[in-house]
Design a protein around this motif. Structure first.
Motif, mmCIF file in Angstrom:
data_model
loop_
_atom_site.group_PDB
_atom_site.id
_atom_site.type_symbol
_atom_site.label_atom_id
_atom_site.label_comp_id
_atom_site.label_asym_id
_atom_site.label_seq_id
_atom_site.Cartn_x
_atom_site.Cartn_y
_atom_site.Cartn_z
ATOM 1 N N GLU A 242 118.958 33.845 110.707
ATOM 2 C CA GLU A 242 120.185 34.621 110.494
ATOM 3 C C GLU A 242 119.949 35.795 109.565
ATOM 4 O O GLU A 242 119.039 35.767 108.729
ATOM 5 C CB GLU A 242 121.288 33.719 109.933
ATOM 6 N N GLU B 200 119.007 35.415 105.710
ATOM 7 C CA GLU B 200 118.503 34.051 105.474
ATOM 8 C C GLU B 200 117.141 34.069 104.776
ATOM 9 O O GLU B 200 116.319 34.950 105.007
ATOM 10 C CB GLU B 200 118.383 33.334 106.830
ATOM 11 N N HIS C 59 113.958 32.086 104.982
ATOM 12 C CA HIS C 59 113.365 31.138 105.914
ATOM 13 C C HIS C 59 111.893 30.934 105.569
ATOM 14 O O HIS C 59 111.213 31.886 105.194
ATOM 15 C CB HIS C 59 113.490 31.694 107.338
ATOM 16 N N THR D 36 116.839 39.489 104.801
ATOM 17 C CA THR D 36 116.246 38.444 105.619
ATOM 18 C C THR D 36 114.787 38.321 105.188
ATOM 19 O O THR D 36 114.047 39.300 105.225
ATOM 20 C CB THR D 36 116.298 38.811 107.120
ATOM 21 N N GLU E 79 116.221 28.320 102.693
ATOM 22 C CA GLU E 79 117.440 27.658 103.145
ATOM 23 C C GLU E 79 117.110 26.793 104.358
ATOM 24 O O GLU E 79 117.637 25.724 104.548
ATOM 25 C CB GLU E 79 118.491 28.698 103.536
ATOM 26 N N ARG E 80 116.221 27.341 105.211
ATOM 27 C CA ARG E 80 115.730 26.546 106.338
ATOM 28 C C ARG E 80 114.220 26.718 106.454
ATOM 29 O O ARG E 80 113.678 27.778 106.149
ATOM 30 C CB ARG E 80 116.398 26.984 107.638
#
Lengths: 318, 339
Positions: B29, B32, B34, B189, B205-206
């Protein structure tokens, strides 16, 4: 055993220190960058270094001996192997230098290769190997030399995480099986606990403290010693006029055992991290940066105020 | 900033007989943080090169905000990258280093000054803005490299390739925290590539776990750690990784194996599996008692248990499992929070 006396690691050291490394034990030398770890390794090996002092190996003064004459081998952080020799030839090279017969060389090199799980790779060239495999070859070569002293200067720093974990386990079993004097330098306190029978703390070219890692952890002789063994740092506060410190793992978010004498602090939470088995809460307590390391995964909101409990028995006063 | 989408992306190096990456489906996203987690050889670098535009997918599509950029050259994608070792101009000051990517793009001077001032304050580089890189610590250098990546206002994606490798272990957290702070403040991002599971889980976050060219699982750090999609992830994430035992060891579990984290078990007199202590490592104290990692040899192999370490090698102990995940054919069946 290896005895260092009157050792000044750099020109700025006003007085030297002594330390004795024991046979059949791994001593982890822990210090920040520029603490003098590499100078100490070079001094023991006999390479050029600003360090000055006396060195006795099993009672014999080796100060004036060349690196080749000393029974010392050194493994660096960067894996150094002969690029044009196969893995087997690399491992055999120290044996060749001692003109061991070919059959004996092969047996010995194969044994060491097996211990380090290199058997499948014996006929490859170093550049065909992964970083971890290359470092294992470098360690195998050092073991083949069968020196009295094995120096490992941050040997696992560049390796993949899981590989590092596997090598740490292997190294410990491998190294303690012999009667070698093993010296392992690191800037990561975890290494002291994972690998060390003994620990030597260096700071700015000086010896701060030595002993078994757990003893040094339990009884730091100064704040700097405590800091060097803390992951990542110690929390400080003023209590009754003295400088007090508490380790991150002794800061509790909830303390249900009210029988223990404890002090409560309020933290303004600035950041929160979790690595799975542990959670790290960063924040401000009074004017100090604090960190609490808790077991397991926690849910903490950044920006919130959090009550932290510290037990009297865990506080270290200086 | 952009939303990044990979649609069935595969990549094969020219002349190779196998794909280096295959069937990658992933949506990251806008804004995000990541992490791509994998061992060396998993395909992390190839994936970075696909995102930065050094390579183009052999098949599948790569989208930035829904626009197909699969064949767009790197400089038209506005991707910034931070490398393992900081890449800086030694003859320029910190402020000049930050201004450089903007100058080469012909940005107006007052705009440059504004951006440089903003990044200096975000990354606390103010005090050293007139210093040149050779006099900076490694930490400051890497911080400056991050600043250079973030200084362009039009940057759509920031790629971080093992950015903490060169930084001393004890201050890694500080750089990681600074990264996260700017990531949030700027809404960037960020894709963080690492082999270090602690870094991946603490930063992102992920997390996507990459192995042998494929994505095995994408999830929050908690999902990855507590509910790994398969045994590989259970082993790969965690230090040490999950312990595995046949399901028969724990009553009323179904599947062929159970996996449990070292801290999901305790050593007791009568537990699920008996063993002999083979190794004790003390990492700290809790209530003045030794605390750490105890290794046992059991009939099913080695088992690691984290917690009370007041044990000695040779002692008998039994492992009580409090929480576990069940696996069938290597893949997760269920999570059992209370055994």
């Amino acid at each position: 055993m290896l005895a260092l006396a009157n050792l000044r690691l750099n020109a700025g050291c006003s007085e030297g220190f002594s330390h004795t490394f024991l046979s059949g034990q791994i001593t982890v030398v822990l210090g920040a960058n520029n603490a003098g770890k590499t100078d100490m390794c070079r001094f023991i090996t006999g390479l050029s270094t600003p360090a000055r002092g006396e060195i006795l190996l099993d009672g014999e003064d080796v100060s004036s001996m060349s690196p080749q004459q000393r029974s010392v081998s050194l493994v660096y952080q960067a894996f150094v192997n002969y690029p044009n020799l196969t893995v087997l030839e690399n491992i055999e090279s120290p044996l060749r230098a001692h003109s061991a017969p070919a059959a004996a060389r092969l047996t010995q090199a194969s044994d060491i290769a097996a211990k380090l799980q290199l058997t499948e790779l014996l006929h490859r060239l170093p550049h065909e190997l992964s970083g971890g495999q290359q470092q294992r070859v470098a360690i195998a070569r050092a073991l083949a030399k069968d020196a009295r002293v094995l120096l490992l200067d941050e040997p696992l720093v560049n390796l993949d995480f899981k590989l590092r974990e596997a090598l740490e386990n292997e190294l410990r079993e491998l190294l303690t099986a012999s009667n070698t004097i093993v010296i392992y330098t690191s800037s990561d306190p975890r290494d002291a606990f994972t690998l060390g029978d003994q620990l030597l703390l260096l700071d700015n070219g000086r010896k701060l403290q030595s002993g078994s890692p757990v003893d040094v952890y339990r009884n730091p002789n100064c704040l700097r010693s405590m800091e060097l063994l803390a992951d990542p740092f110690v929390n400080r506060f003023l209590g009754d006029g003295s400088e007090c410190a508490i380790r991150p793992e002794h800061v509790r978010v909830d303390d249900k055992d009210h029988s223990q004498a404890s002090i409560t602090f309020e933290m303004q939470v600035t950041a929160f991290e979790t690595s799975g088995d542990e959670s790290f809460i960063h924040g401000q307590v009074a004017d100090h940066d604090w960190i609490a390391r808790c077991q397991g995964m926690k849910e903490i909101t950044v920006g919130s105020k959090l009550a932290l409990h510290v037990r009297e028995q865990d506080i270290v006063r200086f | 900033m952009a939303q990044i989408t990979l649609e069935d992306v595969s990549f094969r190096y020219p002349g190779a007989t196998e794909d280096t990456l295959y069937g990658l489906d992933l949506q990251i996203e806008n804004g995000e943080a990541h992490a791509l987690l994998g061992a060396s050889g998993a395909g992390k670098t190839t994936m970075l090169n696909l995102l930065s535009g050094l390579l183009s997918p052999t098949s599948g599509r790569l989208l930035f905000d829904g626009n197909d950029v699969s064949d767009l050259p790197g400089r038209e994608r506005n991707v910034a990258q931070v490398f393992q070792f900081p890449v800086l101009y030694d003859s320029l000051t910190v402020a000049e280093n930050l201004a450089f990517p903007l100058r080469t793009r012909g940005v107006a001077t007052d705009m440059i000054d504004g951006q440089v001032a903003y990044i200096c304050s975000e990354l606390s580089l103010g005090k050293i803005r007139d210093t040149k890189p050779p006099s900076l610590s490694l930490f400051e250098k890497q911080l400056l490299a991050v600043g250079k990546a973030l200084v362009r206002p039009d940057v759509s994606l920031v790629l971080l390739d093992e950015p903490l490798t060169a930084v001393e272990p004890k201050i890694k957290w500080k750089l990681r925290q600074t990264l996260l702070k700017v990531q949030k403040d700027l809404g960037v991002t960020m894709i963080y590539v690492t082999h270090d599971q602690t870094e991946a889980l603490t930063f992102a976050e992920r997390v996507s776990v990459l192995s042998a060219g494929g994505i095995l699982q994408t999830g929050t750090p908690t999902e990855i750690y507590q509910s790994p999609a398969n045994e590989f992830i259970g082993h790969f994430v965690g230090s040490p990784g999950m312990n595995f035992l046949p399901c028969s060891a724990v009553p009323s579990t179904t599947g062929d194996r159970i996996g449990f984290r070292p801290e999901w078990a305790a050593l007791v007199d009568e537990g699920h599996v008996d063993g002999t202590v083979t190794r004790v490592r003390v990492y700290s104290t809790q209530d003045s008692k030794a605390h750490g990692l105890v290794t046992l040899m059991t009939p099913h192999g080695e088992v690691f248990v984290r917690g009370n370490a007041e044990f000695e090698t040779g002692m008998k102990a039994s492992v009580r499992i409090d929480r576990c995940v069940t696996f069938q054919g290597g893949n997760r069946v269920a999570e059992i929070a209370h055994v």
